[in-house]
Design a protein around this motif. Sequence first.
Motif, mmCIF file in Angstrom:
data_model
loop_
_atom_site.group_PDB
_atom_site.id
_atom_site.type_symbol
_atom_site.label_atom_id
_atom_site.label_comp_id
_atom_site.label_asym_id
_atom_site.label_seq_id
_atom_site.Cartn_x
_atom_site.Cartn_y
_atom_site.Cartn_z
ATOM 1 N N VAL A 77 20.318 -9.426 13.465
ATOM 2 C CA VAL A 77 21.513 -8.736 14.468
ATOM 3 C C VAL A 77 20.979 -7.879 15.512
ATOM 4 C CG1 VAL A 77 23.449 -7.193 14.147
ATOM 5 C CG2 VAL A 77 23.028 -8.922 12.291
ATOM 6 N N SER B 229 11.744 -0.073 14.032
ATOM 7 C CA SER B 229 11.587 -0.998 12.698
ATOM 8 C C SER B 229 10.464 -0.456 11.784
ATOM 9 C CB SER B 229 11.512 -2.534 13.109
ATOM 10 O OG SER B 229 11.823 -3.443 12.110
ATOM 11 N N THR C 176 8.112 -2.055 10.301
ATOM 12 C CA THR C 176 6.669 -2.890 10.634
ATOM 13 C C THR C 176 6.552 -3.062 12.126
ATOM 14 O OG1 THR C 176 7.729 -5.070 10.586
ATOM 15 C CG2 THR C 176 7.019 -4.207 8.493
ATOM 16 N N SER D 57 7.934 -6.723 13.852
ATOM 17 C CA SER D 57 9.076 -6.818 14.131
ATOM 18 C C SER D 57 9.604 -5.655 15.451
ATOM 19 C CB SER D 57 10.476 -6.232 13.016
ATOM 20 O OG SER D 57 10.037 -7.061 11.760
ATOM 21 N N ASP E 27 21.018 -3.168 4.493
ATOM 22 C CA ASP E 27 22.092 -2.116 4.165
ATOM 23 C C ASP E 27 21.369 -0.938 3.276
ATOM 24 O OD1 ASP E 27 23.575 -4.569 5.257
ATOM 25 O OD2 ASP E 27 25.227 -3.535 4.261
ATOM 26 N N PHE F 6 23.929 -14.424 11.960
ATOM 27 C CA PHE F 6 22.888 -14.591 13.180
ATOM 28 C C PHE F 6 21.618 -14.848 12.447
ATOM 29 C CE2 PHE F 6 26.031 -11.669 13.999
ATOM 30 C CZ PHE F 6 26.349 -11.833 15.383
HETATM 31 N N1 LIG Z 1 22.397 -11.636 9.721
HETATM 32 C C1 LIG Z 1 23.838 -11.766 9.755
HETATM 33 O O1 LIG Z 1 24.229 -13.039 9.870
HETATM 34 C C2 LIG Z 1 24.519 -10.632 9.662
HETATM 35 C C3 LIG Z 1 26.021 -10.659 10.072
HETATM 36 C C4 LIG Z 1 26.724 -9.557 10.286
HETATM 37 C C5 LIG Z 1 26.338 -8.303 9.864
HETATM 38 N N2 LIG Z 1 25.024 -8.349 9.258
HETATM 39 C C6 LIG Z 1 24.324 -6.915 8.967
HETATM 40 O O2 LIG Z 1 23.395 -6.493 9.877
HETATM 41 C C7 LIG Z 1 22.308 -5.534 9.444
HETATM 42 C C8 LIG Z 1 21.015 -6.018 9.453
HETATM 43 O O3 LIG Z 1 21.083 -7.498 9.091
HETATM 44 P P1 LIG Z 1 19.788 -8.412 9.590
HETATM 45 O O4 LIG Z 1 20.293 -9.841 9.235
HETATM 46 O O5 LIG Z 1 19.654 -8.325 10.886
HETATM 47 O O6 LIG Z 1 18.814 -8.168 8.869
HETATM 48 P P2 LIG Z 1 17.140 -8.519 8.984
HETATM 49 O O7 LIG Z 1 16.846 -9.368 9.701
HETATM 50 O O8 LIG Z 1 16.708 -8.648 7.553
HETATM 51 O O9 LIG Z 1 16.610 -7.083 9.704
HETATM 52 C C9 LIG Z 1 16.504 -6.114 8.706
HETATM 53 C C10 LIG Z 1 15.851 -4.767 9.564
HETATM 54 O O10 LIG Z 1 15.595 -3.875 8.480
HETATM 55 C C11 LIG Z 1 14.524 -3.481 8.285
HETATM 56 N N3 LIG Z 1 14.167 -3.368 6.784
HETATM 57 C C12 LIG Z 1 14.142 -4.127 5.790
HETATM 58 N N4 LIG Z 1 13.842 -3.343 4.539
HETATM 59 C C13 LIG Z 1 13.536 -2.194 5.145
HETATM 60 C C14 LIG Z 1 13.205 -1.072 4.341
HETATM 61 N N5 LIG Z 1 13.124 -1.028 2.904
HETATM 62 N N6 LIG Z 1 13.017 0.127 4.934
HETATM 63 C C15 LIG Z 1 13.162 0.207 6.174
HETATM 64 N N7 LIG Z 1 13.604 -0.861 6.909
HETATM 65 C C16 LIG Z 1 13.926 -1.919 6.374
HETATM 66 C C17 LIG Z 1 13.576 -4.677 8.652
HETATM 67 O O11 LIG Z 1 12.455 -4.109 9.325
HETATM 68 P P3 LIG Z 1 11.064 -4.847 9.304
HETATM 69 O O12 LIG Z 1 11.393 -6.350 9.840
HETATM 70 O O13 LIG Z 1 10.076 -4.250 10.160
HETATM 71 O O14 LIG Z 1 10.656 -5.080 7.881
HETATM 72 C C18 LIG Z 1 14.650 -5.072 10.037
HETATM 73 O O15 LIG Z 1 14.242 -4.192 11.208
HETATM 74 C C19 LIG Z 1 23.039 -5.582 7.930
HETATM 75 O O16 LIG Z 1 23.379 -4.475 7.529
HETATM 76 C C20 LIG Z 1 23.778 -6.984 7.678
HETATM 77 O O17 LIG Z 1 24.687 -6.533 6.572
HETATM 78 C C21 LIG Z 1 24.047 -9.404 9.338
#
Ligand SMILES: NC(=O)c1ccc[n+]([C@@H]2O[C@H](COP(=O)([O-])OP(=O)(O)OC[C@H]3O[C@@H](n4cnc5c(N)ncnc54)[C@H](OP(=O)(O)O)[C@@H]3O)[C@@H](O)[C@H]2O)c1
Length: 274
Positions: free
Chosen positions: A16, A36, A38, A41, A73, A118
């Motif tokens: 996202v 982020s 790491t 990322s 989340d 996404f």
């Molecule tokens: N993807 C979708 O389709 C979508 C759609 C609508 C809304 N959302 C919402 O958007 C948000 C992000 O989703 P996303 O799909 O973009 O997630 P993502 O690609 O998995 O990215 C997650 C982010 O959170 C960080 N993270 C993961 N675990 C963590 C931890 N334990 N402590 C601190 N940071 C941590 C990751 O850091 P590292 O990479 O550095 O580990 C990365 O920067 C969520 O709230 C999700 O519900 C997602």
Amino acid sequence: LVKKIRNIVLVGAGNVATHLGLALSNQGYHITQVYSRTKESASRLSSLLDTAFTMNITRLNYDADLYLFCLKDDAVVPFLCHSGFTDQMLVHTSGTLPLSVFQGCSKNYGVLYPVQTFSRARKLDLKRVPFCIEANNPEVLNMIEMLAKEISSHILFMDSEKRKILHLAAVFACNFTNHMYAQAERILSLNGLSFNLIKPLIMETAGKILEIDPLFAQTGPAVRGDQKILEEHERILKELPDILKLYTFVSNSIAAHRGSPEIRTDQNKTGKNE
Ligand SMILES: NC(=O)c1ccc[n+]([C@@H]2O[C@H](COP(=O)([O-])OP(=O)(O)OC[C@H]3O[C@@H](n4cnc5c(N)ncnc54)[C@H](OP(=O)(O)O)[C@@H]3O)[C@@H](O)[C@H]2O)c1
């Protein structure tokens, strides 16, 4: 509070954050920093956006107009506990986290939830993506609305309770469906067949619900009550007990809905289930 958002810190650098960061940057917003967990990322997205990055919460720029949270989340509350926000504008992008997650961290906060799936590697036109927005005061709501309108033409005001329900429906429609694709691919590849063979079927399954109510669009052995096919499929799946469980569970669910009087009546009325 500023009159218009200009400088944005992205808190998160995944799917996202990448899509929103690029879209906002293309609209002339200045992404001043990417956080982020790491380096991989953080540096990847910061170089895409030509900006600074940090993995250290204490090194966050605290003078941006907006902090756009795109974290997993479960990571939002721990992040907030270690941060030093006062009255900065904090906005998250989650379907299920309530607006109140920011309560006590700032006087200005909101939500910008995009109803879309996404993946970083796949380009997407955000213009047609519905964005659900919410805020704790009218000024912040107005600013989120202005920002959202620059990247999409479909903005909705929605409270946290309704957004949670919408997200739950999205999990069924998108995440579960995609899991089914993955299982289909597994069954095919275990038997030397290509996933490409069912891509036209997948496209038509998704496409037809634009014209037909999904209840009426259901086809297959479970809705027809074709017992011999169901038994044959279950026999083949004996080797894959996890998929067998899923097959039986979903088939039972389809059969149960087929039996519901309100559906039978509607099908008779429209005759759309041919
Ligand atoms: N993807 C979708 O389709 C979508 C759609 C609508 C809304 N959302 C919402 O958007 C948000 C992000 O989703 P996303 O799909 O973009 O997630 P993502 O690609 O998995 O990215 C997650 C982010 O959170 C960080 N993270 C993961 N675990 C963590 C931890 N334990 N402590 C601190 N940071 C941590 C990751 O850091 P590292 O990479 O550095 O580990 C990365 O920067 C969520 O709230 C999700 O519900 C997602």
